[in-house]
Structure formats: C-alpha cells, structure tokens
Design a protein around this motif. Structure first.
Motif, PDB file in Angstrom:
ATOM      1  N   ASP A 113      47.468  45.870   1.974  1.00  0.00           N
ATOM      2  CA  ASP A 113      46.349  44.935   1.788  1.00  0.00           C
ATOM      3  C   ASP A 113      46.157  44.537   0.335  1.00  0.00           C
ATOM      4  N   ASN A 114      46.103  43.247   0.115  1.00  0.00           N
ATOM      5  CA  ASN A 114      45.902  42.667  -1.220  1.00  0.00           C
ATOM      6  C   ASN A 114      47.078  42.854  -2.178  1.00  0.00           C
ATOM      7  N   THR A 115      48.156  43.458  -1.678  1.00  0.00           N
ATOM      8  CA  THR A 115      49.377  43.554  -2.482  1.00  0.00           C
ATOM      9  C   THR A 115      50.449  42.667  -1.857  1.00  0.00           C
TER      10      THR A 115
ATOM     11  N   ASP B  86      47.849  47.219  -5.735  1.00  0.00           N
ATOM     12  CA  ASP B  86      46.855  46.437  -6.478  1.00  0.00           C
ATOM     13  C   ASP B  86      45.697  47.287  -6.980  1.00  0.00           C
ATOM     14  N   GLN B  87      45.753  48.611  -6.713  1.00  0.00           N
ATOM     15  CA  GLN B  87      44.632  49.434  -7.151  1.00  0.00           C
ATOM     16  C   GLN B  87      45.059  50.608  -8.034  1.00  0.00           C
TER      17      GLN B  87
ATOM     18  N   ASP C 102      52.047  49.155  -1.289  1.00  0.00           N
ATOM     19  CA  ASP C 102      50.746  49.029  -0.639  1.00  0.00           C
ATOM     20  C   ASP C 102      50.789  47.764   0.239  1.00  0.00           C
TER      21      ASP C 102
ATOM     22  N   ASP D  79      46.900  53.440  -5.690  1.00  0.00           N
ATOM     23  CA  ASP D  79      48.346  53.200  -5.785  1.00  0.00           C
ATOM     24  C   ASP D  79      48.950  53.756  -7.085  1.00  0.00           C
TER      25      ASP D  79
END
Ligand SMILES: [Mg+2]
Length: 172
Positions: A34-36, A117-118, A32, A122
């Motif tokens: 964003d945010n990962t 991160d989700q 992933d 993910d």
C-alpha cells in the motif's frame, strides 16, 4: 537514527536504478504494497507496475511483497498477476516477518533490498534485519488512520536527516 535512515531515497519505485541494486549485489527485493506499489487499498494492477515486475524478474531479481494488510483475494490476485511472492498479515517492523520474507526469497539480508513508503515500518524493519532499504514517496494521500501519527514522527526524522536528498545514503 541509523536504523531509521534508508540506504536510498527516491520518488517512486520507477526511479530505482537497477544498476544501483546490481552494484550492491542485491538479488532479492522485499516490497511494501500500500502506497508503495499501488494507491492505498487499490489493488488493481497497472500496466506500468506489471512491466516493472517483469523487468525485475527478467534481470534475475527475486521478489516478494510484504504487507501488514490482512489477507484478501484482491491482494492474492495482484501478487499472482505480478508473478511475485506474497506475505500478508505481517506486523512490520517486527523482524520475524522480514526473516520469513527472506526465507521465501532464499536470499541473505546483505543481498536483499526492502522498499517501502514508511520509515517506522519498512525502513526500520529492513535495517533491523540487515537489508538495504529504499524509501519511496507514498502514492496518494489516503492511508490507515493509525499511520498518520507515525507520519508526524516520520517528518521529524526526515527533517533531522536534513532532507538530505533524493539520494541520501547511510554509508552502506
Ligand atoms: Mg505502505
């Protein structure tokens, strides 16, 4: 619950033990964005991130970034700086996009690891397609508004998993 359970949980991508990946014969990595890999919508490439990708490639891993983000020149630039494949405009957890990423990698699901991160995009998507999955803590607090409701559900799931850890395994 099994489909929502990551194979492994770590704080950040930098805590992923490459020996752990190799021990499971993993050759391909679908990550992933964003945010990962980077803070939400901040597509500048940090030295540490560049080094991490270089190390992966040196160790023989094939990589692709799979993101629901819309196509953007900044994202393409990031992928090219990292020397990695890229699939933008995906709709995780829909399996089709994971299959497409696998095709780009040329790896089988059992030799591929999805990192994100989700849980509901993910981890769920990666598990549905039969990959190993690693859940990382998100970088920063900013994210898409629509994601916040999913975070609420995610909390319930993670609580149910008993926050088993920095090292929860679902038996794979
Ligand atoms: Mg993300």
């Amino acid at each position: 619950m099994r489909l929502l359970t990551p194979s492994w949980r770590v704080k950040s991508i930098y805590d992923i033990d490459l020996r752990w990946l190799k021990a499971r014969s993993i050759q391909g990595i679908i990550s992933d964005l964003d945010n990962t890999l980077v803070p939400w919508r901040d597509y500048s490439v940090a030295r540490e991130l560049k080094d991490w990708f270089r190390r992966l490639h040196d160790e023989g891993f094939r990589t692709v970034i799979l993101t629901n983000a819309r196509p953007a020149p900044t994202i393409e630039k990031l992928a090219s700086e990292l020397g990695t494949g890229l699939v933008v405009g995906a709709r995780k957890p829909i399996v089709r996009y994971f299959r497409y990423a696998l095709e780009l990698l040329g790896t089988q699901p059992h030799s591929t690891c999805v990192i994100g991160d989700q849980v509901f995009t993910d981890v769920l998507g990666g598990n549905l397609v039969g990959c190993h999955t690693i859940l990382v803590d998100r970088i920063g607090n900013r994210e898409f508004v629509g994601t916040r409701f999913m975070r609420f559900l995610e909390k319930l799931v993670l609580a149910r998993l008993g926050e088993r850890s920095s090292c929860s395994r679902n038996g794979r």
